[in-house]
Each structure stands twice: as C-alpha cells, then as structure tokens.
Design a protein around this motif. Structure first.
Motif, PDB file in Angstrom:
ATOM      1  N   LEU A 269       0.825  -1.231   0.000  1.00  0.00           N
ATOM      2  CA  LEU A 269       0.000   0.000   0.000  1.00  0.00           C
ATOM      3  C   LEU A 269       0.850   1.267   0.000  1.00  0.00           C
ATOM      4  O   LEU A 269       0.324   2.350   0.245  1.00  0.00           O
ATOM      5  N   GLY A 270       2.150   1.117  -0.260  1.00  0.00           N
ATOM      6  CA  GLY A 270       2.968   2.308  -0.447  1.00  0.00           C
ATOM      7  C   GLY A 270       4.112   2.456   0.535  1.00  0.00           C
ATOM      8  O   GLY A 270       4.062   1.948   1.653  1.00  0.00           O
ATOM      9  N   SER A 271       5.173   3.143   0.080  1.00  0.00           N
ATOM     10  CA  SER A 271       6.307   3.576   0.919  1.00  0.00           C
ATOM     11  C   SER A 271       6.413   5.076   0.711  1.00  0.00           C
ATOM     12  O   SER A 271       6.518   5.532  -0.440  1.00  0.00           O
ATOM     13  N   TYR A 272       6.389   5.841   1.801  1.00  0.00           N
ATOM     14  CA  TYR A 272       6.288   7.301   1.667  1.00  0.00           C
ATOM     15  C   TYR A 272       6.922   7.960   2.887  1.00  0.00           C
ATOM     16  O   TYR A 272       7.039   7.335   3.955  1.00  0.00           O
ATOM     17  N   PRO A 273       7.353   9.216   2.747  1.00  0.00           N
ATOM     18  CA  PRO A 273       8.017   9.891   3.878  1.00  0.00           C
ATOM     19  C   PRO A 273       7.046  10.079   5.047  1.00  0.00           C
ATOM     20  O   PRO A 273       5.880  10.431   4.841  1.00  0.00           O
ATOM     21  N   LYS A 274       7.560   9.846   6.266  1.00  0.00           N
ATOM     22  CA  LYS A 274       6.722  10.050   7.458  1.00  0.00           C
ATOM     23  C   LYS A 274       6.504  11.543   7.688  1.00  0.00           C
ATOM     24  O   LYS A 274       7.406  12.357   7.479  1.00  0.00           O
ATOM     25  N   ALA A 275       5.313  11.883   8.159  1.00  0.00           N
ATOM     26  CA  ALA A 275       4.990  13.296   8.374  1.00  0.00           C
ATOM     27  C   ALA A 275       5.910  13.918   9.422  1.00  0.00           C
ATOM     28  O   ALA A 275       6.251  15.098   9.331  1.00  0.00           O
ATOM     29  N   ASP A 276       6.336  13.136  10.417  1.00  0.00           N
ATOM     30  CA  ASP A 276       7.171  13.730  11.485  1.00  0.00           C
ATOM     31  C   ASP A 276       8.669  13.640  11.182  1.00  0.00           C
ATOM     32  O   ASP A 276       9.500  14.075  11.980  1.00  0.00           O
ATOM     33  N   HIS A 277       9.019  13.073  10.018  1.00  0.00           N
ATOM     34  CA  HIS A 277      10.420  12.984   9.559  1.00  0.00           C
ATOM     35  C   HIS A 277      11.330  12.260  10.552  1.00  0.00           C
ATOM     36  O   HIS A 277      12.547  12.452  10.519  1.00  0.00           O
ATOM     37  N   SER A 278      10.782  11.450  11.462  1.00  0.00           N
ATOM     38  CA  SER A 278      11.653  10.766  12.428  1.00  0.00           C
ATOM     39  C   SER A 278      12.344   9.584  11.736  1.00  0.00           C
ATOM     40  O   SER A 278      11.679   8.696  11.199  1.00  0.00           O
ATOM     41  N   PRO A 279      13.702   9.588  11.731  1.00  0.00           N
ATOM     42  CA  PRO A 279      14.410   8.545  10.987  1.00  0.00           C
ATOM     43  C   PRO A 279      14.236   7.172  11.631  1.00  0.00           C
ATOM     44  O   PRO A 279      14.100   7.076  12.850  1.00  0.00           O
ATOM     45  N   ALA A 280      14.240   6.128  10.790  1.00  0.00           N
ATOM     46  CA  ALA A 280      14.138   4.759  11.311  1.00  0.00           C
ATOM     47  C   ALA A 280      15.448   4.415  12.007  1.00  0.00           C
ATOM     48  O   ALA A 280      16.521   4.792  11.535  1.00  0.00           O
ATOM     49  N   SER A 281      15.359   3.714  13.138  1.00  0.00           N
ATOM     50  CA  SER A 281      16.611   3.243  13.749  1.00  0.00           C
ATOM     51  C   SER A 281      16.890   1.864  13.152  1.00  0.00           C
ATOM     52  O   SER A 281      16.002   1.009  13.111  1.00  0.00           O
ATOM     53  N   VAL A 282      18.104   1.705  12.631  1.00  0.00           N
ATOM     54  CA  VAL A 282      18.439   0.482  11.898  1.00  0.00           C
ATOM     55  C   VAL A 282      19.545  -0.266  12.633  1.00  0.00           C
ATOM     56  O   VAL A 282      20.700   0.182  12.662  1.00  0.00           O
ATOM     57  N   PRO A 283      19.241  -1.423  13.250  1.00  0.00           N
ATOM     58  CA  PRO A 283      20.290  -2.194  13.935  1.00  0.00           C
ATOM     59  C   PRO A 283      21.389  -2.608  12.949  1.00  0.00           C
ATOM     60  O   PRO A 283      21.100  -2.909  11.786  1.00  0.00           O
ATOM     61  N   THR A 284      22.634  -2.618  13.424  1.00  0.00           N
ATOM     62  CA  THR A 284      23.790  -2.896  12.545  1.00  0.00           C
ATOM     63  C   THR A 284      23.639  -4.186  11.720  1.00  0.00           C
ATOM     64  O   THR A 284      23.920  -4.180  10.527  1.00  0.00           O
TER      65      THR A 284
END
Ligand SMILES: O=C(O)C(=O)Cc1ccccc1
Length: 307
Positions: A269-284
């Motif tokens: 159903l889509g990939s789109y920028p979050k309204a709050d612009h909070s970056p995803a935390s990505v484990p190493t």
C-alpha cells in the motif's frame, strides 16, 4: 490542470489535509461524498490522486479507507500528513444550546467530543454524517440543529453561528491523512519513511507470530497493526501493517519477500516519507552495508570461493 479527489464537501478536515499534501502542486481539488467514491474516481482515472483520512489518535482507523484500500484495483500512498483536530459546534444564527434537538458529524468527530456533548447538549439526538462539512450543510439547510465541524467550515456558509469553539475531549488529538495514487513510480527513500501493507494469513496456529517474526528478525519497527474481518469468511482477518522503512531498503524488501512467501495475500500500500520525519533506527546486522556484505559472501560461496 490535474484533479485531486478528497472526502468533501468543502470545509472538511480532509480538504485541509489534502491542501497540505498537494502544496506546490498545480491541481484542482474535487470533493467526493465518501472515501469509496473518491477512490472509485481515482481507480477510474478521473482524478490524479485522492486525499483520505486513515487513522485518528482517539478513535483509531477509518474503516471505510482500510476496506477501500484492501479491495478493488491496487492503489498506493505517496505521502502522509497529520492534522491536529479541534472542533467548532455550529448552529443557525439565533439558535441557543437549549434549542438544539439534533447534532451531527462524522463518526470520528463525534467520538472526539462525546464528553462535551454529554455535558453541554445532553438531550440532543446524536446523528452520524458522511463528513463534518456534510453535517454543516444539513444545519444550513435546516435539517439538523447543530454540527460538530472544522473551524474553517463556518466561513463557507452565511447565517451560521459558532455555539462553542475549540471543542475536543482530548486537546492533543491528531488525524493522519494519506495522498493516494494509482501504482507507479514510488517516492524516493528518505531514511524517514513508512511502508504500509495489508496481509492475509492462514487460519492456523502460529501464523501471526511467524508474520511478525519476519519483521522482528530484520529489526523493523511496527507503528501500527490492526485487523479487519475478511467479509465473506467468519474468523479470518486481513492485517494492516505500517512499518518503519522504505520498500527500497534491503531489510524492508527482504521482510516483504518473506511475508509474500508466508501469507496467502500481501498487498503493498505504499512507501512514503513520514509526516514527522523521524528517521528509522536500523540495527547494525540489518543495515544496507550488512545486507550487501552478506550478499557478496553468499555469491562467493556459491561460486565455490573461500568463505
Ligand atoms: O469529516 C471530515 O471533516 C473529515 O475529513 C473526516 C474526519 C473527521 C473527524 C476528524 C478527522 C477527520
């Protein structure tokens, strides 16, 4: 000039959100009476995009939107906006609170002012309308006494009066809106994206856990999971998931491939920028670099090279 559909009539919160979602875009906004009608126009190619409400921090999701996204030709979300919602209660000029016998609004608006209605209009019959602005139209036409609506709505009608301003049982309530399009090029990944999917799993022990494991193993944060019944089979559900990340991200793409292997149906159903612009935390271990390094290692092993 391209047309953009929204849940109308003019004066709805969805109109306000759709203006935010299409800022800088030379387009004309067209009101539709319901979310399914707006999405039918989008599917038919009558409009370029559609702005719809999807969830609210008080009342949860908007079922009409989820159901319309799950069925019919696929559509994808390309952006989201959150709008903080407070309401005005509108009446015809001269009408006082003790004269109000009927009050109406969109079900999500009614849910956010229940306490206020019980305290201030305890004897009024509460009715549901297709939108806040549709309720205002009915008040202006003399069919209802009061409407719970957006503060912008009063300006659109002559002869209406604000009985109460800034009404909201929860002052911090926000609603999330999506701009939808027919499938096509996806928005570029920004590092602060959300991906939405709808998935159906077999009615067997462990399938929900297995679906969630596909995400947790790849360090993917879920921001929403909820189920809606599948209309023609009792006890079976379609799960709507919002997860942090973009389908172009290796860990998200890998997880969605895993879901596709496990689920009887997966709809992107889509990939789109979050309204709050909070970056995803990505484990190493699930970073882009880790995925690339492991793919190189596997290719080497398969070619008979040293591991
Ligand atoms: O009816 C409206 O104005 C809408 O846009 C739907 C809605 C209703 C209540 C809160 C947020 C959105």
């Amino acid at each position: 000039m391209p047309h953009i559909a929204y849940l109308g009539p003019p004066g709805t919160f969805t109109e306000q959100a759709t203006r935010i979602l299409t800022e800088g875009f030379d387009a004309e906004l067209l009101p539709y009476e319901s979310v399914p009608q707006a999405l039918a126009a989008l599917r038919a190619g009558d409009v370029l995009a559609a702005g719809v409400p999807v969830e609210n921090s008080v009342e949860g999701s908007v079922p009409a939107t989820l159901d319309a996204l799950a069925g019919g030709d696929p559509l994808i979300a390309v952006s989201e906006a959150t709008v903080s919602v407070q309401f005005d209660v509108l009446v015809r000029a001269g009408v006082t609170a003790d004269q109000v016998r009927t009050v109406a609004s969109h079900p999500h608006a009614i849910a956010q002012v229940r306490g206020w209605l019980a305290a201030n209009l305890p004897d009024a019959d509460v009715r549901m309308a297709s939108s806040t602005a549709a309720a205002v139209e009915q008040v202006a036409a003399g069919e209802l006494d009061a409407a719970v609506a957006s503060p912008l709505a009063v300006e659109l009608f002559d002869g209406l009066h604000v009985l109460a301003r800034g009404v909201a049982d929860n002052a911090d309530a926000v609603t999330r809106f999506l701009l939808l399009r027919r499938p096509g090029p996806l928005p570029d990944p920004t590092g602060a994206d959300r991906t939405s999917i709808a998935a159906v799993i077999a009615h067997e022990p462990g399938t929900l856990t297995e679906m969630l494991l596909e995400l947790s193993l790849r360090g993917i944060n879920l921001s929403r999971i909820e189920s809606r019944p599948i209309k023609d089979r009792i006890g079976e559900y379609r799960f709507f998931l919002d997860l942090d990340g973009h389908v172009a991200d290796a860990r998200v793409g890998d997880a969605l491939s895993g879901l596709h292997r496990r689920c009887s149906e997966v709809r992107f159903l889509g990939s789109y920028p979050k309204a709050d612009h909070s970056p995803a935390s990505v484990p190493t271990p699930v970073s882009e670099q880790a995925f690339q390094a492991s793919a190189r290692w596997l290719a080497r092993v398969r070619e008979g090279g040293a591991s």
